[in-house]
Design an enzyme around this catalytic site. Structure first.
Site, PDB file in Angstrom:
ATOM      1  N   HIS A 229       0.882  -1.183   0.000  1.00 49.80           N
ATOM      2  CA  HIS A 229       0.000   0.000   0.000  1.00 49.80           C
ATOM      3  C   HIS A 229       0.916   1.228   0.000  1.00 49.80           C
ATOM      4  CE1 HIS A 229      -3.531   2.332   0.560  1.00 49.80           C
ATOM      5  NE2 HIS A 229      -3.863   2.035   1.810  1.00 49.80           N
ATOM      6  N   HIS A 268      -2.303  -1.983  -9.696  1.00 54.81           N
ATOM      7  CA  HIS A 268      -3.333  -1.438  -8.818  1.00 54.81           C
ATOM      8  C   HIS A 268      -4.576  -2.307  -8.902  1.00 54.81           C
ATOM      9  CE1 HIS A 268      -5.994   1.472  -6.909  1.00 54.81           C
ATOM     10  NE2 HIS A 268      -4.893   1.988  -6.418  1.00 54.81           N
ATOM     11  N   ASP A 322       2.612   5.758  -6.377  1.00 54.31           N
ATOM     12  CA  ASP A 322       3.862   5.630  -5.626  1.00 54.31           C
ATOM     13  C   ASP A 322       5.108   5.637  -6.501  1.00 54.31           C
ATOM     14  OD1 ASP A 322       2.783   5.582  -3.123  1.00 54.31           O
ATOM     15  OD2 ASP A 322       2.600   3.408  -3.007  1.00 54.31           O
TER      16      ASP A 322
HETATM   17  N1  ACO Z   1       5.067  -5.916 -10.765  1.00 48.91           N
HETATM   18  C1  ACO Z   1       4.984  -7.060 -11.471  1.00 48.91           C
HETATM   19  N2  ACO Z   1       3.842  -7.777 -11.580  1.00 48.91           N
HETATM   20  C2  ACO Z   1       2.752  -7.308 -10.944  1.00 48.91           C
HETATM   21  C3  ACO Z   1       2.785  -6.122 -10.207  1.00 48.91           C
HETATM   22  C4  ACO Z   1       3.994  -5.412 -10.128  1.00 48.91           C
HETATM   23  N3  ACO Z   1       4.090  -4.274  -9.422  1.00 48.91           N
HETATM   24  N4  ACO Z   1       1.565  -5.903  -9.680  1.00 48.91           N
HETATM   25  C5  ACO Z   1       0.791  -6.927 -10.073  1.00 48.91           C
HETATM   26  N5  ACO Z   1       1.510  -7.791 -10.833  1.00 48.91           N
HETATM   27  C6  ACO Z   1       1.043  -9.036 -11.446  1.00 48.91           C
HETATM   28  C7  ACO Z   1       1.042 -10.151 -10.402  1.00 48.91           C
HETATM   29  O1  ACO Z   1       2.263 -10.835 -10.366  1.00 48.91           O
HETATM   30  C8  ACO Z   1      -0.102 -11.005 -10.898  1.00 48.91           C
HETATM   31  O2  ACO Z   1       0.367 -11.720 -12.008  1.00 48.91           O
HETATM   32  P1  ACO Z   1      -0.194 -13.206 -12.344  1.00 48.91           P
HETATM   33  O3  ACO Z   1      -1.656 -13.017 -12.617  1.00 48.91           O
HETATM   34  O4  ACO Z   1       0.602 -13.629 -13.520  1.00 48.91           O
HETATM   35  O5  ACO Z   1       0.062 -14.023 -11.108  1.00 48.91           O
HETATM   36  C9  ACO Z   1      -1.117  -9.993 -11.431  1.00 48.91           C
HETATM   37  O6  ACO Z   1      -0.338  -8.856 -11.812  1.00 48.91           O
HETATM   38  C10 ACO Z   1      -2.137  -9.571 -10.378  1.00 48.91           C
HETATM   39  O7  ACO Z   1      -1.438  -9.109  -9.230  1.00 48.91           O
HETATM   40  P2  ACO Z   1      -2.042  -9.087  -7.766  1.00 48.91           P
HETATM   41  O8  ACO Z   1      -0.958  -8.837  -6.795  1.00 48.91           O
HETATM   42  O9  ACO Z   1      -2.889 -10.305  -7.552  1.00 48.91           O
HETATM   43  O10 ACO Z   1      -3.015  -7.850  -7.890  1.00 48.91           O
HETATM   44  P3  ACO Z   1      -3.773  -7.164  -6.702  1.00 48.91           P
HETATM   45  O11 ACO Z   1      -4.914  -6.428  -7.260  1.00 48.91           O
HETATM   46  O12 ACO Z   1      -4.038  -8.137  -5.603  1.00 48.91           O
HETATM   47  O13 ACO Z   1      -2.657  -6.155  -6.087  1.00 48.91           O
HETATM   48  C11 ACO Z   1      -1.165  -4.387  -5.840  1.00 48.91           C
HETATM   49  C12 ACO Z   1      -2.516  -4.818  -6.401  1.00 48.91           C
HETATM   50  C13 ACO Z   1      -1.037  -4.867  -4.393  1.00 48.91           C
HETATM   51  C14 ACO Z   1      -1.066  -2.872  -5.831  1.00 48.91           C
HETATM   52  C15 ACO Z   1      -0.049  -5.002  -6.701  1.00 48.91           C
HETATM   53  O14 ACO Z   1      -0.146  -4.497  -8.010  1.00 48.91           O
HETATM   54  C16 ACO Z   1       1.344  -4.753  -6.133  1.00 48.91           C
HETATM   55  O15 ACO Z   1       1.778  -5.505  -5.266  1.00 48.91           O
HETATM   56  N6  ACO Z   1       2.065  -3.688  -6.610  1.00 48.91           N
HETATM   57  C17 ACO Z   1       3.384  -3.391  -6.114  1.00 48.91           C
HETATM   58  C18 ACO Z   1       3.278  -2.607  -4.809  1.00 48.91           C
HETATM   59  C19 ACO Z   1       2.751  -1.215  -5.028  1.00 48.91           C
HETATM   60  O16 ACO Z   1       3.203  -0.473  -5.877  1.00 48.91           O
HETATM   61  N7  ACO Z   1       1.809  -0.832  -4.157  1.00 48.91           N
HETATM   62  C20 ACO Z   1       1.210   0.505  -4.192  1.00 48.91           C
HETATM   63  C21 ACO Z   1      -0.188   0.420  -4.714  1.00 48.91           C
HETATM   64  S1  ACO Z   1      -0.925   2.003  -4.838  1.00 48.91           S
HETATM   65  C22 ACO Z   1      -1.224   2.433  -3.249  1.00 48.91           C
HETATM   66  O17 ACO Z   1      -1.592   1.656  -2.425  1.00 48.91           O
HETATM   67  C23 ACO Z   1      -0.952   3.760  -2.902  1.00 48.91           C
END
Ligand code: ACO
Length: 387
Positions: A229, A268, A322
């Protein structure tokens, strides 16, 4: 009815509550496909261009843009509540110097709750006053901690400065150039609210038990702290340092993706296109890099973005808020571990607005879980248990 179990239930389970509608709210809305964000109906780009943090905070909290008089009174209220009590400064002085500022913020807001004059009141008026006190004091807590841990004196607030400029002043002990104060003000606008995100939901869950606003904000701070987050922003800069130079960026990203490692600042739950806040922050990251004659971070970031969009853009993974905020804060002279507290400093407005709104038609949050454990299990006396 019986137990809700993996075999008996027809209920739909949504991991991470994805797609679950948990409230009706008039505060902000996201169009994840089109990459649009509105606060009370006004596009974020319009607010970034024309508004101030104080005006936007008023809009989020009280539904409408303020008149001149309303805005002046609101600003005066915030200034009046900025001062930190001496006993809080004593607490800050007693904390381990290596405490993360998010831990310090969590402890401080909780501590302030003990001394709030409206502590035992829960009318809407009292709740608004409590929220304003917390919003007003958070910048001072962050700035004071940043100086105390370095053995520096705490800088009293300057009542003539607005919220954003005053924070930078309290942090650095002198004013930043006006263009930087303006950029920081816009950063606070961009982070002030974002629908039903994890920390806002945490605040609402706490408030829905008719606990108090201090407790709700403490829950939210603890939730924002995590790297999935608000904690992603400081990790972005560590990643840029680890990569080191633009020619290594592509290889780094490809290797991360090949090993299922996430790139911080991308992806996201709701946006499946470019986060409109990241678009604005990217412009600032670029202009500040140019102003400082130091394009390294920006160029690495830009390359990461290019490779990520090429490789995983079709999965809806784009830069989020971010990704570029860290580069902006870096050039405003803000230490990395203050990035997430600054997020909290802005988002406390959204947390408060959602709590105040939800309490008007409150219903305790109480979802269910599908039970996957055994049923009718025998109780074995302790002396007969093996292993
Ligand atoms: N880098 C690479 N791959 C990613 C990323 C990323 N940053 N984010 C998502 N994916 C991929 C996952 O590996 C997954 O792939 P798969 O389907 O092949 O297994 C798919 O996209 C779905 O990802 P989830 O983590 O299940 O998506 P979710 O909706 O649960 O999570 C989240 C969203 C937590 C923001 C995620 O994108 C993430 O972890 N991002 C990195 C951390 C980040 O930047 N957080 C800030 C978010 S904005 C905020 O809160 C202010």
């Amino acid at each position: 009815m019986g137990f809700l179990t993996t075999t008996t239930t027809e209920h739909k389970y949504s991991p991470g509550l994805e797609g679950v509608i948990a409230a009706i709210s008039g505060i902000s809305a996201i169009d994840g496909e089109e990459g649009k964000l509105i606060y009370r109906g006004i596009p974020i780009e319009v607010l970034a261009k024309n508004s101030t943090f104080e005006e936007t905070a008023y809009l989020l909290l009280f539904s409408d843009l303020p008149t001149q008089d309303e805005l002046e009174n609101f600003k005066m209220d915030l200034v009046e509540h900025r001062e930190l009590p001496e006993n809080l400064l004593d607490i800050l002085n007693s904390l381990p110097r290596d405490s993360h500022p998010m831990e310090v913020l969590r402890t401080s807001v909780s501590f302030l709750g003990h001394f709030c004059p409206d502590k035992d009141k829960d009318s809407r008026g009292a709740n608004i006053r409590k929220a304003l006190r917390i919003i007003a004091k958070i910048p001072g807590i962050i700035a004071a901690w940043a100086r105390i841990r370095e053995g520096k004196n705490v800088i009293p607030h300057n009542p003539d400065l607005p919220h954003a400029a005053n924070f930078l002043y309290m942090l650095h002990g002198e004013r930043r150039p006006e263009d930087e104060e303006k950029i920081f003000d816009v950063c606070l606008i961009l982070h002030a609210d974002h629908g039903m995100n994890a920390s806002t939901f945490a605040a609402m869950v706490t408030a829905s038990t008719l606990s108090d606003i201090y407790s709700a904000i403490v829950s939210a701070i603890g939730t924002l702290k995590g790297p999935l987050h608000g904690g992603a922003n400081e990790r972005v800069l560590y990643m840029l340092d680890e990569i080191g130079s633009v020619d290594k960026a592509e290889e780094y990203v490809l290797d991360a993706l090949a090993h299922h490692r996430k790139i911080m600042g991308f992806g996201h739950r709701v946006y499946k296109s470019y986060d409109p806040r990241a678009r604005i922050l990217k412009e600032y990251a670029k202009s500040l890099s140019e102003k400082n004659n130091d394009m390294r971070y920006f160029e690495i970031g830009d390359k990461i973005e290019e490779v990520m969009i090429r490789e995983v853009g079709k999965k809806g993974i784009f830069p989020n808020v971010d990704f570029y905020s860290g580069i902006v804060y870096h050039f405003l002279g803000i230490p990395r571990d203050l990035f997430t507290p600054i997020f909290a400093m802005a988002r406390v407005v959204g947390w408060s607005a959602h709590v105040l709104e939800y309490l008007q038609a409150n219903r305790i949050f109480r979802p269910r879980a599908i039970y996957s454990g055994p049923i009718d299990r025998e109780y074995i006396p302790i002396e007969k248990r093996s292993g």
